[in-house]
Design an enzyme around this catalytic site. Structure first.
Site, PDB file in Angstrom:
ATOM      1  N   ILE A  61       0.823  -1.217   0.000  1.00 33.28           N
ATOM      2  CA  ILE A  61       0.000   0.000   0.000  1.00 33.28           C
ATOM      3  C   ILE A  61       0.854   1.262   0.000  1.00 33.28           C
ATOM      4  O   ILE A  61       0.399   2.329  -0.400  1.00 33.28           O
ATOM      5  CB  ILE A  61      -1.026   0.024   1.165  1.00 33.28           C
ATOM      6  CG1 ILE A  61      -0.336   0.027   2.536  1.00 33.28           C
ATOM      7  CG2 ILE A  61      -1.979  -1.133   1.061  1.00 33.28           C
ATOM      8  CD1 ILE A  61      -1.294   0.294   3.688  1.00 33.28           C
ATOM      9  N   GLU A  62       2.103   1.156   0.440  1.00 34.61           N
ATOM     10  CA  GLU A  62       2.982   2.325   0.479  1.00 34.61           C
ATOM     11  C   GLU A  62       3.532   2.671  -0.901  1.00 34.61           C
ATOM     12  O   GLU A  62       3.515   3.826  -1.314  1.00 34.61           O
ATOM     13  CB  GLU A  62       4.149   2.090   1.445  1.00 34.61           C
ATOM     14  CG  GLU A  62       3.786   2.196   2.920  1.00 34.61           C
ATOM     15  CD  GLU A  62       3.531   3.627   3.370  1.00 34.61           C
ATOM     16  OE1 GLU A  62       3.751   4.561   2.577  1.00 34.61           O
ATOM     17  OE2 GLU A  62       3.087   3.812   4.514  1.00 34.61           O
ATOM     18  N   SER A  63       4.040   1.668  -1.610  1.00 30.67           N
ATOM     19  CA  SER A  63       4.792   1.946  -2.837  1.00 30.67           C
ATOM     20  C   SER A  63       4.419   1.058  -4.020  1.00 30.67           C
ATOM     21  O   SER A  63       4.998   1.210  -5.097  1.00 30.67           O
ATOM     22  CB  SER A  63       6.285   1.767  -2.558  1.00 30.67           C
ATOM     23  OG  SER A  63       6.545   0.414  -2.176  1.00 30.67           O
ATOM     24  N   TYR A 165      -6.011   3.959   5.766  1.00 29.76           N
ATOM     25  CA  TYR A 165      -4.716   3.265   5.761  1.00 29.76           C
ATOM     26  C   TYR A 165      -4.801   1.843   6.311  1.00 29.76           C
ATOM     27  O   TYR A 165      -4.347   0.894   5.668  1.00 29.76           O
ATOM     28  CB  TYR A 165      -3.704   4.088   6.561  1.00 29.76           C
ATOM     29  CG  TYR A 165      -2.271   3.659   6.388  1.00 29.76           C
ATOM     30  CD1 TYR A 165      -1.585   3.945   5.214  1.00 29.76           C
ATOM     31  CD2 TYR A 165      -1.597   2.974   7.385  1.00 29.76           C
ATOM     32  CE1 TYR A 165      -0.261   3.558   5.041  1.00 29.76           C
ATOM     33  CE2 TYR A 165      -0.278   2.587   7.228  1.00 29.76           C
ATOM     34  CZ  TYR A 165       0.384   2.893   6.051  1.00 29.76           C
ATOM     35  OH  TYR A 165       1.697   2.506   5.891  1.00 29.76           O
TER      36      TYR A 165
END
Length: 212
Positions: A61-63, A165
Site C-alpha cells: 500500500i505504500e509503494s 490506511y
C-alpha cells in the site's frame, strides 16, 4: 486470515478489496510477480525485530512494491520514508546516495520504526496509523476520543488519508493471499528469484556487471 494483527472485516475494508480486485488488479498482478524477490527481504527484517510477518504487505500500500516510488510530499522507496525520518533511522540520504531506495536497508529501518511505534502505542492498528500520519497525530486522536484501545476507537479523529490506511492494509493482506479467487494471476517482472553476494577478485567495469 490467520494473523497476529487483528484484521476485522467491514464496509470500509470491502471498498479497498473491491479496489484491489477491480481497478488495481493489474498492479496486484505485478506485485504478485515481484513479491518472490521482495518478501524474503521484508520477512528477514521483520523477524530480526520479532514483528508480525503480515507487516510485509505494508509496502504494497505504500509503494506498490516499487523501490523508486516517490510521493508528492517527498517520501521515497518501498517503505516511503520521509528524509528526516529516514535519517533518524540511520539511512544515508545525500547527493550521492539515498538508502530509502535500498530494499534491504530500508526494510530494517522500517522494522525498527514499526517496533518503536508498537512499544509506544501497544496496539498494531494504532502503530500502523502512526506510521502513516505520525505518532503525534495519533496521540492527539486518542486524546480527542477520550482514550482509544485501537484504530477503530479513534477512527473519526484521524486525518482522512489515515482513516483509509489500516483498511487498505487489511485488504492488501487479504487480496495478496486470495488473489486466485478473483482470477488475478502474477505477472512476470524480470526481477531475479533471489540474490547473493559474489566476491570480485579483479577489476571489473560496472557496465560488465550491469550486463549480467
Amino acid at each position: 486470515l490467520p494473523t497476529i494483527i487483528e484484521m476485522p472485516y467491514n464496509d470500509v475494508v470491502q471498498k479497498f478489496i473491491d479496489l484491489y480486485s477491480g481497478q488495481l488488479r493489474r498492479s496486484v498482478s505485478y506485485m504478485l510477480g515481484a513479491q518472490n524477490f521482495y518478501m524474503p527481504i521484508f520477512e528477514e527484517a521483520l523477524e530480526a525485530y520479532g514483528l508480525p510477518l503480515e507487516l510485509k504487505y505494508l509496502p504494497v500500500i505504500e509503494s506498490g512494491l516499487n523501490p523508486n516510488a516517490t510521493s508528492r510530499v517527498g517520501a521515497a522507496g518501498l517503505w516511503q520514508f520521509m528524509a528526516t525520518t529516514g535519517k533518524q533511522y540511520d539511512l544515508q540520504i545525500d547527493s550521492y546516495i539515498d538508502e530509502r531506495r535500498d530494499p534491504e536497508k530500508s526494510s530494517y529501518a522500517a522494522a525498527r520504526m514499526l517496533s518503536d511505534l508498537y512499544k509506544r502505542f501497544g496496539d498494531w492498528t494504532l502503530a500502523l496509523a502512526a506510521y502513516n500520519c505520525g505518532p503525534g497525530r495519533v496521540s492527539s486522536a486518542i486524546t480527542k476520543a477520550g482514550g482509544g484501545a485501537d484504530f477503530w476507537a479513534v477512527y473519526q479523529h484521524l486525518p482522512k488519508e489515515t482513516r483509509g490506511y489500516v483498511p487498505a492494509f487489511i485488504a492488501a493482506n487479504y487480496v495478496m493471499n486470495y488473489y486466485a479467487d478473483y482470477n488475478i494471476t502474477p505477472l512476470s517482472t524480470g526481477l531475479p528469484n533471489c540474490c547473493d553476494t559474489i566476491v570480485i577478485e579483479k577489476d571489473v567495469t560496472l557496465a560488465k556487471i550491469a550486463n549480467v
